[in-house]
Design a protein around this motif. Structure first.
Motif, short mmCIF file in Angstrom:
data_model
loop_
_atom_site.label_atom_id
_atom_site.label_comp_id
_atom_site.label_asym_id
_atom_site.label_seq_id
_atom_site.Cartn_x
_atom_site.Cartn_y
_atom_site.Cartn_z
N GLU A 37 0.87 -1.18 0.00
CA GLU A 37 0.00 0.00 0.00
C GLU A 37 0.90 1.22 0.00
O GLU A 37 1.99 1.20 0.59
N SER B 78 1.80 5.60 11.07
CA SER B 78 2.05 5.30 12.49
C SER B 78 2.51 3.85 12.64
O SER B 78 3.45 3.56 13.39
N ASP C 278 -3.54 -7.91 8.04
CA ASP C 278 -3.92 -6.53 8.35
C ASP C 278 -2.78 -5.78 9.01
O ASP C 278 -2.97 -4.66 9.47
N SER D 67 0.74 6.35 3.73
CA SER D 67 -0.32 7.35 3.88
C SER D 67 -0.51 7.69 5.35
O SER D 67 0.07 7.07 6.23
N ALA D 68 -1.37 8.65 5.58
CA ALA D 68 -1.68 9.05 6.95
C ALA D 68 -2.28 7.88 7.73
O ALA D 68 -2.10 7.79 8.95
N SER D 69 -2.94 6.97 7.05
CA SER D 69 -3.59 5.86 7.75
C SER D 69 -2.63 4.73 8.13
O SER D 69 -2.96 3.90 8.97
N ASN D 70 -1.42 4.72 7.54
CA ASN D 70 -0.51 3.62 7.88
C ASN D 70 0.88 4.08 8.34
O ASN D 70 1.70 3.25 8.70
#
Length: 149
Positions: free
Chosen positions: A7, A15, A56, A10-13
């Motif tokens: 992927e 961290s 995940d 991005s901001a979602s991953n």
């Protein structure tokens, strides 16, 4: 191991990418993912940043760049790879390098380069197993490796 996938960073991953752990002694060879992300802000069209996901869970990060105007070894280069300590040795890094190499070929490059520091716990063994061959050294004494595509 579930099927690995990539992927975009991005901001979602980011961290989870920043939380990737290292084996003792590896910390001297790597900087936090957020440093790489910040460095890519200058021209994101030339930067390729991906996280490797198993199920995940983020288990790795890779960053490369493609700059047609750069010196030879910087036109197509792997700048950064990090695989979580508990996932090292399972093929995650090889999967990520193969994906970056495929992107380099897609962009018309015939070589992919990498620079690494020498050291007992450093990444040299991994890069050699991934198919890179030493082709020189930087002015700072780091190894330059090349992978024919």
């Amino acid at each position: 191991m579930a099927e690995l996938r990539l992927e975009e960073l991005s901001a979602s991953n980011i961290s989870a990418a920043n939380a990737l752990t290292l084996k003792p002694g590896q910390e001297q060879f790597i900087t936090p993912v957020s440093y790489s992300a910040a460095a890519a802000v200058n021209d994101p069209s030339m930067t390729w940043q991906r996280v490797v996901i198993d199920g995940d869970e983020v288990v790795g990060f890779i960053m490369g760049s493609f700059d047609p105007d750069a010196d030879d070894e910087f036109r197509s280069i792997l700048w950064r790879i990090n695989v979580d300590a508990s996932d090292q040795g399972r093929g995650v890094g090889t999967f990520a390098v193969d994906a970056l190499a495929a992107e380099a070929r897609r962009r018309g490059h015939d070589k992919l380069f990498v620079i690494w520091e020498y050291g007992e716990l450093g990444p040299e063994t991994f890069f050699l197993r991934a198919g890179f061959s030493p082709v020189g050294e930087t002015q700072y004494g780091e190894a330059i490796g090349s992978l024919d595509l």
